[in-house]
Scaffold this active site. Sequence first.
Site, short mmCIF file in Angstrom:
data_model
loop_
_atom_site.label_atom_id
_atom_site.label_comp_id
_atom_site.label_asym_id
_atom_site.label_seq_id
_atom_site.Cartn_x
_atom_site.Cartn_y
_atom_site.Cartn_z
CG ASP A 8 -1.90 0.97 0.88
OD1 ASP A 8 -1.95 1.60 0.20
OD2 ASP A 8 -2.46 1.45 2.03
CD GLU A 67 -5.22 1.53 -3.06
OE1 GLU A 67 -5.51 0.63 -2.15
OE2 GLU A 67 -4.51 2.50 -2.52
CG ASP A 139 -0.90 3.39 5.95
OD1 ASP A 139 -1.59 3.60 5.64
OD2 ASP A 139 -0.85 3.70 7.53
#
Length: 172
Positions: A8, A67, A139
């Site tokens: 991420d 992502e 996160d």
Amino acid sequence: MTLILGIDPGSRITGYGVINQVGSKSEYVASGCIRIKGDHLPDRLLQVFEGVQELIRLYVPQQMAIEQVFMARNADSALKLGQARGAAIVAGVSQGLPVAEYAARAVKQALVGKGSADKVQVQHMVRSILGLPGTPQADAADALAIALCHAHTQQGLIGMAGVTAMRGGRLR
């Protein structure tokens, strides 16, 4: 058995999650955050790059998932996020890893069942799917969710590829 590193990306905090995919079962290996220090963007990008490379050396994953950038209200923030994402991708590719990219909505859809799920729902599903004793930091949970989304996508593709012929009205 496939080790998957989920990332991420962020220019201040980059979450990571490592899972082991054994058949249709996902097992937790590790998760956490690379906390980026300093104000000079090139130095922060180097920290993302080196941090992801260190994770790859430590866990030796076979695949990496990250992502995709989404359009934020603040164009400057979106550009910095894109640059951090690029640093993480280069770290993976330079180590020979295939890198898959997933939109945040697709990750949420895969885990929670709706693309508009909030962070708390994602954290809950990550904890539930992986059987974690506690709730991972946001996160790290997002990175684990990205890895799980990739594992589920791979399983779906393998399942579709396994349907090679029909005999007597049955799939084989």
